[in-house]
Design a protein around this motif. Structure first.
Motif, PDB file in Angstrom:
ATOM      1  N   GLY A 142       0.811  -1.214   0.000  1.00 40.14           N
ATOM      2  CA  GLY A 142       0.000   0.000   0.000  1.00 40.14           C
ATOM      3  C   GLY A 142       0.842   1.260   0.000  1.00 40.14           C
ATOM      4  N   LEU A 143       1.884   1.275   0.814  1.00 39.53           N
ATOM      5  CA  LEU A 143       2.771   2.441   0.869  1.00 39.53           C
ATOM      6  C   LEU A 143       3.506   2.612  -0.458  1.00 39.53           C
ATOM      7  CD1 LEU A 143       3.922   4.724   2.609  1.00 39.53           C
ATOM      8  CD2 LEU A 143       5.694   3.135   3.383  1.00 39.53           C
ATOM      9  N   ALA A 144       3.935   1.496  -1.056  1.00 42.03           N
ATOM     10  CA  ALA A 144       4.609   1.567  -2.353  1.00 42.03           C
ATOM     11  C   ALA A 144       3.657   2.078  -3.433  1.00 42.03           C
ATOM     12  CB  ALA A 144       5.170   0.196  -2.733  1.00 42.03           C
ATOM     13  N   ILE A 145       2.396   1.690  -3.373  1.00 43.24           N
ATOM     14  CA  ILE A 145       1.407   2.206  -4.328  1.00 43.24           C
ATOM     15  C   ILE A 145       1.244   3.718  -4.150  1.00 43.24           C
ATOM     16  CG2 ILE A 145      -1.034   2.194  -4.963  1.00 43.24           C
ATOM     17  CD1 ILE A 145      -1.067  -0.807  -4.244  1.00 43.24           C
ATOM     18  N   ALA A 146       1.107   4.149  -2.909  1.00 42.49           N
ATOM     19  CA  ALA A 146       0.940   5.583  -2.652  1.00 42.49           C
ATOM     20  C   ALA A 146       2.139   6.374  -3.169  1.00 42.49           C
ATOM     21  CB  ALA A 146       0.734   5.814  -1.157  1.00 42.49           C
ATOM     22  N   LYS A 147       3.344   5.878  -2.911  1.00 36.11           N
ATOM     23  CA  LYS A 147       4.556   6.556  -3.402  1.00 36.11           C
ATOM     24  C   LYS A 147       4.566   6.607  -4.929  1.00 36.11           C
ATOM     25  CE  LYS A 147       8.529   5.392  -1.572  1.00 36.11           C
ATOM     26  NZ  LYS A 147       9.614   4.538  -1.007  1.00 36.11           N
ATOM     27  N   GLY A 148       4.182   5.503  -5.552  1.00 34.37           N
ATOM     28  CA  GLY A 148       4.172   5.459  -7.007  1.00 34.37           C
ATOM     29  C   GLY A 148       3.154   6.400  -7.610  1.00 34.37           C
ATOM     30  N   LEU A 149       2.015   6.542  -6.961  1.00 31.03           N
ATOM     31  CA  LEU A 149       0.993   7.463  -7.463  1.00 31.03           C
ATOM     32  C   LEU A 149       1.442   8.913  -7.325  1.00 31.03           C
ATOM     33  CD1 LEU A 149      -2.237   5.711  -6.136  1.00 31.03           C
ATOM     34  CD2 LEU A 149      -1.385   5.767  -8.489  1.00 31.03           C
ATOM     35  N   ILE A 150       2.128   9.223  -6.232  1.00 34.31           N
ATOM     36  CA  ILE A 150       2.680  10.565  -6.074  1.00 34.31           C
ATOM     37  C   ILE A 150       3.685  10.852  -7.183  1.00 34.31           C
ATOM     38  CG2 ILE A 150       4.170  11.991  -4.597  1.00 34.31           C
ATOM     39  CD1 ILE A 150       2.781  10.681  -2.179  1.00 34.31           C
ATOM     40  N   ALA A 151       4.507   9.855  -7.509  1.00 33.05           N
ATOM     41  CA  ALA A 151       5.478  10.017  -8.597  1.00 33.05           C
ATOM     42  C   ALA A 151       4.798  10.244  -9.940  1.00 33.05           C
ATOM     43  CB  ALA A 151       6.387   8.790  -8.668  1.00 33.05           C
ATOM     44  N   GLN A 152       3.556   9.745 -10.073  1.00 38.87           N
ATOM     45  CA  GLN A 152       2.775   9.948 -11.292  1.00 38.87           C
ATOM     46  C   GLN A 152       2.028  11.284 -11.277  1.00 38.87           C
ATOM     47  OE1 GLN A 152       2.285   7.891 -14.050  1.00 38.87           O
ATOM     48  NE2 GLN A 152       3.804   6.415 -13.356  1.00 38.87           N
ATOM     49  N   GLY A 153       2.189  12.053 -10.205  1.00 38.46           N
ATOM     50  CA  GLY A 153       1.579  13.366 -10.135  1.00 38.46           C
ATOM     51  C   GLY A 153       0.240  13.429  -9.440  1.00 38.46           C
ATOM     52  N   LEU A 154      -0.132  12.348  -8.747  1.00 48.39           N
ATOM     53  CA  LEU A 154      -1.409  12.334  -8.036  1.00 48.39           C
ATOM     54  C   LEU A 154      -1.239  12.814  -6.604  1.00 48.39           C
ATOM     55  CD1 LEU A 154      -1.784  10.134 -10.413  1.00 48.39           C
ATOM     56  CD2 LEU A 154      -3.667   9.292  -8.998  1.00 48.39           C
ATOM     57  N   ASP A 155      -2.330  13.246  -6.022  1.00 50.93           N
ATOM     58  CA  ASP A 155      -2.422  13.570  -4.605  1.00 50.93           C
ATOM     59  C   ASP A 155      -2.852  12.286  -3.904  1.00 50.93           C
ATOM     60  OD1 ASP A 155      -2.928  14.614  -2.074  1.00 50.93           O
ATOM     61  OD2 ASP A 155      -4.860  15.477  -2.658  1.00 50.93           O
ATOM     62  N   ALA A 156      -1.943  11.679  -3.145  1.00 51.90           N
ATOM     63  CA  ALA A 156      -2.232  10.403  -2.499  1.00 51.90           C
ATOM     64  C   ALA A 156      -2.695  10.615  -1.061  1.00 51.90           C
ATOM     65  CB  ALA A 156      -1.007   9.497  -2.527  1.00 51.90           C
ATOM     66  N   VAL A 157      -3.727   9.876  -0.694  1.00 48.95           N
ATOM     67  CA  VAL A 157      -4.246   9.886   0.668  1.00 48.95           C
ATOM     68  C   VAL A 157      -4.112   8.475   1.215  1.00 48.95           C
ATOM     69  CG1 VAL A 157      -6.218  10.378   2.162  1.00 48.95           C
ATOM     70  CG2 VAL A 157      -5.917  11.668   0.024  1.00 48.95           C
ATOM     71  N   ILE A 158      -3.378   8.339   2.297  1.00 51.02           N
ATOM     72  CA  ILE A 158      -3.220   7.049   2.953  1.00 51.02           C
ATOM     73  C   ILE A 158      -4.337   6.873   3.965  1.00 51.02           C
ATOM     74  CG2 ILE A 158      -1.829   5.851   4.693  1.00 51.02           C
ATOM     75  CD1 ILE A 158       0.644   6.766   3.182  1.00 51.02           C
ATOM     76  N   GLY A 159      -5.075   5.778   3.835  1.00 52.44           N
ATOM     77  CA  GLY A 159      -6.069   5.414   4.832  1.00 52.44           C
ATOM     78  C   GLY A 159      -5.536   4.269   5.667  1.00 52.44           C
ATOM     79  N   ALA A 160      -5.519   4.425   6.972  1.00 51.38           N
ATOM     80  CA  ALA A 160      -5.004   3.384   7.860  1.00 51.38           C
ATOM     81  C   ALA A 160      -5.759   3.412   9.170  1.00 51.38           C
ATOM     82  CB  ALA A 160      -3.506   3.565   8.106  1.00 51.38           C
ATOM     83  N   ARG A 161      -5.846   2.249   9.799  1.00 52.96           N
ATOM     84  CA  ARG A 161      -6.553   2.137  11.069  1.00 52.96           C
ATOM     85  C   ARG A 161      -5.760   2.775  12.203  1.00 52.96           C
ATOM     86  NH1 ARG A 161      -8.186  -3.863  12.430  1.00 52.96           N
ATOM     87  NH2 ARG A 161      -5.933  -4.048  12.190  1.00 52.96           N
ATOM     88  N   ASN A 162      -4.425   2.582  12.189  1.00 51.16           N
ATOM     89  CA  ASN A 162      -3.567   3.119  13.235  1.00 51.16           C
ATOM     90  C   ASN A 162      -3.159   4.545  12.878  1.00 51.16           C
ATOM     91  OD1 ASN A 162      -0.930   3.755  14.592  1.00 51.16           O
ATOM     92  ND2 ASN A 162      -1.276   1.748  15.520  1.00 51.16           N
ATOM     93  N   ALA A 163      -3.634   5.501  13.658  1.00 49.53           N
ATOM     94  CA  ALA A 163      -3.417   6.909  13.322  1.00 49.53           C
ATOM     95  C   ALA A 163      -1.947   7.288  13.371  1.00 49.53           C
ATOM     96  CB  ALA A 163      -4.226   7.796  14.270  1.00 49.53           C
ATOM     97  N   ASP A 164      -1.212   6.816  14.366  1.00 45.30           N
ATOM     98  CA  ASP A 164       0.201   7.183  14.490  1.00 45.30           C
ATOM     99  C   ASP A 164       1.008   6.643  13.314  1.00 45.30           C
ATOM    100  OD1 ASP A 164      -0.253   8.521  16.849  1.00 45.30           O
ATOM    101  OD2 ASP A 164       0.274   6.817  18.133  1.00 45.30           O
TER     102      ASP A 164
END
Length: 221
Positions: free
Chosen positions: A17-39
């Motif tokens: 999931g983190l690798a996907i988010a990083k890759g999407l940012i590299a593609q110019g997207l605004d990535a939002v990480i959704g996770a259960r653990n806030a910290d």
């Protein structure tokens, strides 16, 4: 973030999931990480330049608030997962958890985000599944994992039929990836495992929908 497409990645605080988010940012997207653990989620988002929303995909009651905080979505990556190796009939709680996280959660999120995507005329939805949930491969996943992923694949086919052509909905298998879930013996890095999801998340208008892919190639159901 004006002008950028926005993507929500569930379970985006580590691994694939983190690798996907990083890759999407590299593609110019605004990535939002959704996770259960806030910290953990906030720390991961800050490290890669993403935003964070607290989201437990097994609890639909909190989805509306998380989605409101994320804002209008162009891309949804249903990546969150749980793995139990207990025999499927031995652990009813593990079965319930698998269905809640890997079937009901994606179903509820798709229901919530698809109308806005349709209204704006663009949407990409990627269900991170597994060959372990493929009947063609003998439904090899342990415990309830393979069952939940098979059901997620079924949801992909059924929901893609109902959505307008402007929304592309596909499943993908990342392969055996070196993550906390996959273990250190995996044959792929998280970045390699994320590649097909990133491709599906950024498909052109003539791209496929209702399919199952690995390494950017169709995979047998």
């Amino acid at each position: 973030m004006s002008g950028k497409r926005t993507a929500l990645v569930t379970g985006g605080n580590r691994g694939i999931g983190l690798a996907i988010a990083k890759g999407l940012i590299a593609q110019g997207l605004d990535a939002v990480i959704g996770a259960r653990n806030a910290d953990e989620g906030a720390k991961a988002a800050q490290a890669i330049g993403a935003r964070f929303v607290q989201l437990d995909v097994s609890d639909p009651s909190g989805m509306d608030a998380a989605l409101a905080e994320a804002g209008p979505l162009d891309v949804l990556i249903n990546n969150a997962g749980v793995l139990s190796t207990d025999p499927v009939l031995d652990n009813p709680q593990a079965f319930d958890d698998a269905i809640a996280v890997m079937l009901k959660g994606p179903y509820e999120l798709i229901r919530r985000v698809a109308p806005g995507m349709a209204e704006r005329g663009y949407g990409r939805i990627v269900n991170v599944s597994s060959e372990w949930g493929s009947f063609a491969s003998g439904l090899a996943g342990p415990g309830p994992y393979g069952l939940a992923k098979a059901a997620l694949n079924g949801l992909t086919v059924a929901a893609a039929r109902d959505l307008p052509s402007s929304i592309k909905l596909n499943s993908m298998c990342p392969g055996w990836v070196r993550t906390r879930m996959g273990g250190e013996a995996g044959s792929k890095s998280p970045e390699e495992g994320a590649d097909t999801a990133i491709w599906l998340a950024t498909l052109d208008d003539d791209g496929p929908t209702g399919g199952f892919f690995q390494d950017r190639k169709p995979l047998a159901w």
